[in-house]
Design a protein around this motif. Structure first.
Motif, PDB file in Angstrom:
ATOM      1  N   VAL A  15       0.843  -1.193   0.000  1.00  0.00           N
ATOM      2  CA  VAL A  15       0.000   0.000   0.000  1.00  0.00           C
ATOM      3  C   VAL A  15       0.879   1.243   0.000  1.00  0.00           C
ATOM      4  CG1 VAL A  15      -1.705   1.338   1.296  1.00  0.00           C
ATOM      5  CG2 VAL A  15      -1.914  -1.155   1.155  1.00  0.00           C
ATOM      6  N   ALA A  17       1.032   5.391   0.503  1.00  0.00           N
ATOM      7  CA  ALA A  17       0.365   6.561   1.078  1.00  0.00           C
ATOM      8  C   ALA A  17       1.133   7.788   0.632  1.00  0.00           C
ATOM      9  CB  ALA A  17       0.329   6.476   2.601  1.00  0.00           C
ATOM     10  N   SER A  38     -12.665  13.648   1.599  1.00  0.00           N
ATOM     11  CA  SER A  38     -12.125  12.783   2.640  1.00  0.00           C
ATOM     12  C   SER A  38     -13.082  11.648   2.988  1.00  0.00           C
ATOM     13  CB  SER A  38     -11.818  13.598   3.905  1.00  0.00           C
ATOM     14  OG  SER A  38     -11.278  12.753   4.912  1.00  0.00           O
ATOM     15  N   GLU A  39     -12.519  10.455   3.122  1.00  0.00           N
ATOM     16  CA  GLU A  39     -13.302   9.284   3.510  1.00  0.00           C
ATOM     17  C   GLU A  39     -13.356   9.109   5.023  1.00  0.00           C
ATOM     18  OE1 GLU A  39     -12.288   6.626  -0.465  1.00  0.00           O
ATOM     19  OE2 GLU A  39     -11.148   6.317   1.383  1.00  0.00           O
ATOM     20  N   ARG A  85      -8.255  12.022   4.396  1.00  0.00           N
ATOM     21  CA  ARG A  85      -7.647  10.875   3.717  1.00  0.00           C
ATOM     22  C   ARG A  85      -8.633  10.322   2.706  1.00  0.00           C
ATOM     23  NH1 ARG A  85      -7.231   5.586   7.039  1.00  0.00           N
ATOM     24  NH2 ARG A  85      -9.278   5.315   6.080  1.00  0.00           N
ATOM     25  N   GLY A  87      -8.892   7.097  -0.425  1.00  0.00           N
ATOM     26  CA  GLY A  87      -8.318   6.001  -1.186  1.00  0.00           C
ATOM     27  C   GLY A  87      -8.628   6.188  -2.663  1.00  0.00           C
ATOM     28  N   PRO A  90      -7.292   0.586  -4.544  1.00  0.00           N
ATOM     29  CA  PRO A  90      -7.187  -0.300  -3.376  1.00  0.00           C
ATOM     30  C   PRO A  90      -5.838  -0.226  -2.676  1.00  0.00           C
ATOM     31  CG  PRO A  90      -8.285  -1.429  -5.187  1.00  0.00           C
ATOM     32  CD  PRO A  90      -7.785  -0.127  -5.738  1.00  0.00           C
ATOM     33  N   ASP A  91      -4.779   0.103  -3.421  1.00  0.00           N
ATOM     34  CA  ASP A  91      -3.445   0.141  -2.827  1.00  0.00           C
ATOM     35  C   ASP A  91      -2.828   1.529  -2.848  1.00  0.00           C
ATOM     36  OD1 ASP A  91      -3.171   0.324  -5.534  1.00  0.00           O
ATOM     37  OD2 ASP A  91      -1.605  -1.214  -5.725  1.00  0.00           O
ATOM     38  N   LEU A  92      -3.654   2.567  -2.989  1.00  0.00           N
ATOM     39  CA  LEU A  92      -3.140   3.932  -3.028  1.00  0.00           C
ATOM     40  C   LEU A  92      -4.030   4.848  -2.196  1.00  0.00           C
ATOM     41  CD1 LEU A  92      -1.301   6.197  -4.101  1.00  0.00           C
ATOM     42  CD2 LEU A  92      -2.801   6.357  -6.102  1.00  0.00           C
ATOM     43  N   PHE A  93      -3.434   5.465  -1.170  1.00  0.00           N
ATOM     44  CA  PHE A  93      -4.154   6.399  -0.317  1.00  0.00           C
ATOM     45  C   PHE A  93      -3.467   7.754  -0.352  1.00  0.00           C
ATOM     46  CE2 PHE A  93      -5.501   2.340   1.245  1.00  0.00           C
ATOM     47  CZ  PHE A  93      -6.824   2.541   1.640  1.00  0.00           C
ATOM     48  N   TYR A  95      -3.066  11.336   1.674  1.00  0.00           N
ATOM     49  CA  TYR A  95      -3.246  12.089   2.909  1.00  0.00           C
ATOM     50  C   TYR A  95      -3.227  13.570   2.547  1.00  0.00           C
ATOM     51  CZ  TYR A  95      -2.514   7.817   5.591  1.00  0.00           C
ATOM     52  OH  TYR A  95      -2.644   6.558   6.128  1.00  0.00           O
ATOM     53  N   LYS A 187     -11.876  14.659  -6.680  1.00  0.00           N
ATOM     54  CA  LYS A 187     -11.072  13.483  -7.019  1.00  0.00           C
ATOM     55  C   LYS A 187     -10.377  13.674  -8.359  1.00  0.00           C
ATOM     56  CE  LYS A 187     -12.319   9.305  -6.165  1.00  0.00           C
ATOM     57  NZ  LYS A 187     -13.044   8.014  -6.114  1.00  0.00           N
TER      58      LYS A 187
END
Length: 210
Positions: A15, A17, A38-39, A85, A87, A90-93, A95, A187
């Protein structure tokens, strides 16, 4: 923990970030953008501004698409940062760190900028000069950024080349248009930044090994 260097993994090694700054002049929509995308429940550091700074923070008539009426003065200001934060994959977040807009809090920018992949500079075409300090800051520190024009009610619409010329930016600097209140619009801005910053950092890496 937010990584100290762009692209550093956190927790799960699969993952990524990435740290993103959201900057611009006072009342341009930084907190609104972070809130919209933000989630998690965003962290805010807004406080009522004092009488001494009120003449600097009256935005009546300038913010038709903000979360208040045109006739209302902005009564709070970000004194440290906004944090959120999201996403993107699935593997990129991402901040998100919203910077304070007033000059008297500019000393915090160096701390917030550490380890940032890039930045979003929000702009209002009726007060385009308000984003000059952010543009100068990121240019001097070679932090990739995109200019996101927040469409306010009553503001004239300009083409991206006109914005580039007005801000005296390099031709390759992305200019995108958005509604800071809208999640999908926000986004799109962030996706544009990640793509652009990735190209810039890759080009710099290749140049360093030649």
């Amino acid at each position: 923990m937010v990584p100290e260097h762009p692209g550093a993994p956190v927790g799960d090694l699969n993952v990524l970030a990435l740290k993103i700054l959201v900057a611009g002049g006072f009342g341009v929509g930084k907190t609104t953008l972070v809130d919209a995308v933000s989630e998690i429940r965003p962290v805010r550091t807004e406080e009522p501004h004092g009488a001494a700074g009120r003449h600097l923070t009256d935005t009546r008539g300038a913010h038709g698409t903000d979360l208040r009426h045109d006739t209302d003065a902005k009564t709070t200001t970000t004194v440290a940062m906004d944090f959120g934060r999201i996403g993107m994959l699935p593997d990129l977040f991402l901040y998100l760190f919203g910077t304070p807009g007033q000059d008297r809090f500019r000393f915090l920018w160096d701390t917030l900028a550490q380890g940032a992949l890039g930045a979003v500079v929000l702009a209002d075409t009726r007060r385009l000069q308000d984003c000059f300090p952010a543009v100068d800051y990121f240019e001097q520190r070679r932090i990739p950024f995109v200019v996101a024009v927040n469409h306010f009610t009553g503001a004239l619409r300009y083409a991206a080349p006109d914005i580039l010329r007005a801000l005296d930016l390099d031709a390759g600097t992305p200019v995108v248009f958005c509604d800071a209140r809208d999640r999908n619009s926000g986004k799109h801005v962030l996706s544009s930044l990640v793509e652009y910053a990735g190209r810039v950092h890759t080009a710099r890496l290749l140049d360093s090994v030649r």
